[in-house]
Design a protein around this motif. Structure first.
Motif, PDB file in Angstrom:
ATOM      1  N   HIS A 159     -18.436   1.364   9.328  1.00  0.00           N
ATOM      2  CA  HIS A 159     -17.855  -0.034   9.114  1.00  0.00           C
ATOM      3  C   HIS A 159     -16.676  -0.308   9.906  1.00  0.00           C
ATOM      4  CE1 HIS A 159     -20.308  -0.429   5.462  1.00  0.00           C
ATOM      5  NE2 HIS A 159     -19.806   0.976   5.075  1.00  0.00           N
ATOM      6  N   SER A 160     -16.756  -0.043  11.259  1.00  0.00           N
ATOM      7  CA  SER A 160     -15.663  -0.140  12.214  1.00  0.00           C
ATOM      8  C   SER A 160     -16.420  -0.392  13.488  1.00  0.00           C
ATOM      9  CB  SER A 160     -14.839   0.979  12.348  1.00  0.00           C
ATOM     10  OG  SER A 160     -14.262   1.101  10.874  1.00  0.00           O
ATOM     11  N   ALA A 161     -15.495  -1.048  14.238  1.00  0.00           N
ATOM     12  CA  ALA A 161     -15.742  -1.382  15.828  1.00  0.00           C
ATOM     13  C   ALA A 161     -14.722  -0.161  16.646  1.00  0.00           C
ATOM     14  CB  ALA A 161     -15.434  -2.762  16.162  1.00  0.00           C
ATOM     15  N   HIS A 162     -15.644   0.311  17.672  1.00  0.00           N
ATOM     16  CA  HIS A 162     -14.877   1.172  18.169  1.00  0.00           C
ATOM     17  C   HIS A 162     -14.622   0.636  19.814  1.00  0.00           C
ATOM     18  CE1 HIS A 162     -14.414   3.990  14.959  1.00  0.00           C
ATOM     19  NE2 HIS A 162     -15.372   3.711  14.609  1.00  0.00           N
ATOM     20  N   ALA A 163     -14.537  -0.314  20.199  1.00  0.00           N
ATOM     21  CA  ALA A 163     -14.964  -0.828  21.631  1.00  0.00           C
ATOM     22  C   ALA A 163     -13.498  -0.381  22.338  1.00  0.00           C
ATOM     23  CB  ALA A 163     -15.016  -2.387  21.642  1.00  0.00           C
ATOM     24  N   ILE A 164     -12.501  -0.405  21.678  1.00  0.00           N
ATOM     25  CA  ILE A 164     -11.074   0.039  22.332  1.00  0.00           C
ATOM     26  C   ILE A 164     -11.194   1.391  22.795  1.00  0.00           C
ATOM     27  CG2 ILE A 164      -9.805  -1.907  21.107  1.00  0.00           C
ATOM     28  CD1 ILE A 164      -8.463   0.096  19.286  1.00  0.00           C
ATOM     29  N   THR A 165     -11.932   2.247  21.975  1.00  0.00           N
ATOM     30  CA  THR A 165     -11.906   3.635  22.354  1.00  0.00           C
ATOM     31  C   THR A 165     -13.632   3.962  22.931  1.00  0.00           C
ATOM     32  OG1 THR A 165     -12.374   4.210  20.153  1.00  0.00           O
ATOM     33  CG2 THR A 165     -10.179   4.327  20.859  1.00  0.00           C
ATOM     34  N   ALA A 166     -13.851   3.051  23.503  1.00  0.00           N
ATOM     35  CA  ALA A 166     -15.487   3.198  24.182  1.00  0.00           C
ATOM     36  C   ALA A 166     -15.424   4.325  25.073  1.00  0.00           C
ATOM     37  CB  ALA A 166     -15.962   1.970  24.635  1.00  0.00           C
ATOM     38  N   ASP A 167     -14.388   4.454  25.928  1.00  0.00           N
ATOM     39  CA  ASP A 167     -14.411   5.516  26.752  1.00  0.00           C
ATOM     40  C   ASP A 167     -14.264   6.905  26.235  1.00  0.00           C
ATOM     41  OD1 ASP A 167     -11.863   4.846  26.405  1.00  0.00           O
ATOM     42  OD2 ASP A 167     -11.081   5.221  28.378  1.00  0.00           O
ATOM     43  N   ILE A 168     -14.047   6.892  25.051  1.00  0.00           N
ATOM     44  CA  ILE A 168     -13.614   8.166  24.370  1.00  0.00           C
ATOM     45  C   ILE A 168     -14.809   8.634  23.419  1.00  0.00           C
ATOM     46  CG2 ILE A 168     -11.988   9.674  22.893  1.00  0.00           C
ATOM     47  CD1 ILE A 168      -9.923   7.613  23.714  1.00  0.00           C
ATOM     48  N   SER A 169     -15.395   9.916  23.924  1.00  0.00           N
ATOM     49  CA  SER A 169     -16.699  10.238  23.015  1.00  0.00           C
ATOM     50  C   SER A 169     -16.372  10.919  21.723  1.00  0.00           C
ATOM     51  CB  SER A 169     -17.496  11.286  23.789  1.00  0.00           C
ATOM     52  OG  SER A 169     -16.789  12.673  24.070  1.00  0.00           O
TER      53      SER A 169
ATOM     54  N   GLN B   7     -17.181  13.521  20.688  1.00  0.00           N
ATOM     55  CA  GLN B   7     -16.915  14.951  20.838  1.00  0.00           C
ATOM     56  C   GLN B   7     -15.236  14.979  21.149  1.00  0.00           C
ATOM     57  OE1 GLN B   7     -19.448  13.458  22.256  1.00  0.00           O
ATOM     58  NE2 GLN B   7     -20.797  14.918  23.162  1.00  0.00           N
ATOM     59  N   GLU B   8     -14.895  13.949  22.147  1.00  0.00           N
ATOM     60  CA  GLU B   8     -13.350  14.244  22.469  1.00  0.00           C
ATOM     61  C   GLU B   8     -12.547  13.777  21.241  1.00  0.00           C
ATOM     62  OE1 GLU B   8     -11.998  15.306  25.180  1.00  0.00           O
ATOM     63  OE2 GLU B   8     -13.972  15.869  25.637  1.00  0.00           O
ATOM     64  N   THR B   9     -13.239  12.838  20.353  1.00  0.00           N
ATOM     65  CA  THR B   9     -12.456  12.527  19.266  1.00  0.00           C
ATOM     66  C   THR B   9     -12.382  13.517  18.534  1.00  0.00           C
ATOM     67  OG1 THR B   9     -13.489  10.161  19.339  1.00  0.00           O
ATOM     68  CG2 THR B   9     -12.245  10.779  17.305  1.00  0.00           C
ATOM     69  N   ALA B  10     -13.370  14.517  18.231  1.00  0.00           N
ATOM     70  CA  ALA B  10     -13.235  15.573  17.301  1.00  0.00           C
ATOM     71  C   ALA B  10     -12.401  16.573  17.840  1.00  0.00           C
ATOM     72  CB  ALA B  10     -14.530  16.174  17.167  1.00  0.00           C
ATOM     73  N   LYS B  11     -12.358  16.729  18.942  1.00  0.00           N
ATOM     74  CA  LYS B  11     -11.401  17.800  19.901  1.00  0.00           C
ATOM     75  C   LYS B  11      -9.825  17.270  19.719  1.00  0.00           C
ATOM     76  CE  LYS B  11     -14.556  19.161  23.629  1.00  0.00           C
ATOM     77  NZ  LYS B  11     -14.464  19.132  25.197  1.00  0.00           N
ATOM     78  N   ALA B  12      -9.767  16.061  19.739  1.00  0.00           N
ATOM     79  CA  ALA B  12      -8.308  15.478  19.420  1.00  0.00           C
ATOM     80  C   ALA B  12      -7.785  15.551  17.899  1.00  0.00           C
ATOM     81  CB  ALA B  12      -8.341  13.903  19.600  1.00  0.00           C
ATOM     82  N   ALA B  13      -8.924  15.326  17.117  1.00  0.00           N
ATOM     83  CA  ALA B  13      -8.562  15.637  15.449  1.00  0.00           C
ATOM     84  C   ALA B  13      -7.997  17.257  15.447  1.00  0.00           C
ATOM     85  CB  ALA B  13      -9.852  15.213  14.727  1.00  0.00           C
ATOM     86  N   GLU B  14      -8.831  17.967  16.103  1.00  0.00           N
ATOM     87  CA  GLU B  14      -8.533  19.561  16.013  1.00  0.00           C
ATOM     88  C   GLU B  14      -7.103  19.648  16.487  1.00  0.00           C
ATOM     89  OE1 GLU B  14     -10.441  23.781  17.050  1.00  0.00           O
ATOM     90  OE2 GLU B  14     -11.500  22.045  18.020  1.00  0.00           O
ATOM     91  N   PHE B  15      -7.011  19.015  17.609  1.00  0.00           N
ATOM     92  CA  PHE B  15      -5.582  19.410  18.312  1.00  0.00           C
ATOM     93  C   PHE B  15      -4.342  18.992  17.406  1.00  0.00           C
ATOM     94  CE2 PHE B  15      -2.408  18.032  21.565  1.00  0.00           C
ATOM     95  CZ  PHE B  15      -1.835  19.235  21.883  1.00  0.00           C
ATOM     96  N   PHE B  16      -4.574  17.861  16.698  1.00  0.00           N
ATOM     97  CA  PHE B  16      -3.822  17.229  15.734  1.00  0.00           C
ATOM     98  C   PHE B  16      -3.639  17.737  14.394  1.00  0.00           C
ATOM     99  CE2 PHE B  16      -2.217  12.899  17.631  1.00  0.00           C
ATOM    100  CZ  PHE B  16      -1.634  13.647  18.747  1.00  0.00           C
ATOM    101  N   LEU B  17      -4.329  18.898  14.177  1.00  0.00           N
ATOM    102  CA  LEU B  17      -4.257  19.636  13.191  1.00  0.00           C
ATOM    103  C   LEU B  17      -5.122  19.127  11.709  1.00  0.00           C
ATOM    104  CD1 LEU B  17      -0.712  20.635  13.311  1.00  0.00           C
ATOM    105  CD2 LEU B  17      -2.479  21.876  14.379  1.00  0.00           C
ATOM    106  N   SER B  18      -6.115  18.675  12.090  1.00  0.00           N
ATOM    107  CA  SER B  18      -7.147  18.287  10.940  1.00  0.00           C
ATOM    108  C   SER B  18      -7.310  19.437  10.497  1.00  0.00           C
ATOM    109  CB  SER B  18      -8.234  17.244  11.685  1.00  0.00           C
ATOM    110  OG  SER B  18      -9.285  17.126  10.629  1.00  0.00           O
ATOM    111  N   ASP B  19      -7.867  19.429   8.851  1.00  0.00           N
ATOM    112  CA  ASP B  19      -8.468  20.621   8.361  1.00  0.00           C
ATOM    113  C   ASP B  19     -10.134  20.531   8.571  1.00  0.00           C
ATOM    114  OD1 ASP B  19      -6.116  21.912   7.302  1.00  0.00           O
ATOM    115  OD2 ASP B  19      -5.675  19.957   6.178  1.00  0.00           O
ATOM    116  N   GLY B  20     -10.546  19.452   9.005  1.00  0.00           N
ATOM    117  CA  GLY B  20     -12.076  19.131   9.131  1.00  0.00           C
ATOM    118  C   GLY B  20     -12.580  17.913   9.303  1.00  0.00           C
ATOM    119  N   VAL B  21     -13.404  17.528  10.187  1.00  0.00           N
ATOM    120  CA  VAL B  21     -13.984  16.450  10.577  1.00  0.00           C
ATOM    121  C   VAL B  21     -15.162  15.989   9.825  1.00  0.00           C
ATOM    122  CG1 VAL B  21     -12.776  16.398  12.829  1.00  0.00           C
ATOM    123  CG2 VAL B  21     -15.125  17.317  12.736  1.00  0.00           C
TER     124      VAL B  21
END
Length: 273
Positions: free
Chosen positions: A166-176, A178-192
């Motif tokens: 339910h969201s548009a991701h045009a502003i992060t279209a150059d971020i995959s 996978q890269e978003t998942a890596k960023a979440a891990e780096f920022f200490l998420s407990d699960g994606v």
């Protein structure tokens, strides 16, 4: 991964059933009775209790149209805390409980979880930014996890949507993804949490596999899981099921006991195969 295993034990592909709380006070759909909201949520929880489910997740999805956290009144947090407390008290301790507050009410969710003795929250907009139908959603990982520390709620896990539905991701279209998942891990998420494009839409299997391959975090499937396709997602750490568990498979309806039992029977067979 260890934090999720501590939560669910060694269960393969844990099942989290949705409880869509009725419209809360102050929202257009509110029917005028907090007690009725409590009773309906508890009725759904009773069905899950009888089905040997692993966890439940409460969400205020009937609060349309959604607003951003700055526009939420304190009544949302207060009433959700009451409902969550009632549900938590009626379920056995081995059934874990979580909460999500729409839209992007992640600090509110943490406060509710702390008050109601819940074990996890589902958070939107954890890393990067996106445009949702309620407006711009900015990243919140830093303030959210600092808030969790400040209220001494580090035992409450934060599962985070990435490239959420339910969201548009045009502003992060150059971020995959996978890269978003890596960023979440780096920022200490407990699960994606990986989702389809909308509520009830299945997750692309390739997207699921790509995320699994790029992160050490637990990966949860957040939409579109059914008895017919759950075998595709058994490698997930957990699946969140809402629409498929409801009468006539509409998220707005009550939880259907037979639907849940059929699904859990399938899960148990797949776990033991």
């Amino acid at each position: 991964m260890l934090r999720l295993r501590k939560l669910f034990g060694q269960t393969k592909c844990s099942v989290i059933g949705m409880i869509h709380v009725g419209a809360l006070p102050g929202t257009p759909g509110y029917a005028g009775s907090v007690q009725s909201l409590v009773e309906r949520a508890c009725q759904d929880a009773e069905i899950y209790k009888d089905s040997n489910i692993d966890a439940v997740l409460l969400e205020n999805m009937h609060d349309v149209p959604y607003v951003q956290p700055r526009d939420m009144g304190p009544e949302i947090t207060a009433v959700m805390a009451r409902i969550c407390t009632q549900v938590r008290e009626m379920l056995p301790s081995h059934v874990k409980c979580g909460v999500q507050v729409l839209a992007g009410g992640n600090k509110q969710a943490l406060a509710i979880a702390l008050a109601a003795d819940l074990q996890f929250i589902r958070a939107e907009g954890f890393v990067f930014s996106h445009m949702a139908d309620e407006g711009f959603t900015d990243a919140c990982a830093g303030p959210l996890l600092r808030y969790r520390t400040n209220i001494r709620a580090d035992n409450i896990l934060v599962f985070t949507d990435i490239k959420k539905k339910h969201s548009a991701h045009a502003i992060t279209a150059d971020i995959s993804l996978q890269e978003t998942a890596k960023a979440a891990e780096f920022f200490l998420s407990d699960g994606v949490i990986v989702t389809g494009v909308a509520t009830g839409d299945p997750v692309d299997e390739h997207h699921f596999q790509e995320v699994q391959q790029c992160t050490q975090l637990p990966v949860l499937i957040g939409s579109g899981v059914t008895t017919g396709n759950v075998d595709r997602y058994m490698d997930a750490d957990a699946v969140i099921v809402g629409t498929h568990f409801k009468d006539n498979q509409r998220w707005q309806n009550s939880v259907n006991h037979s639907q849940v039992l059929r699904f859990m029977d399938k899960i148990h067979k797949l776990r033991n195969s």
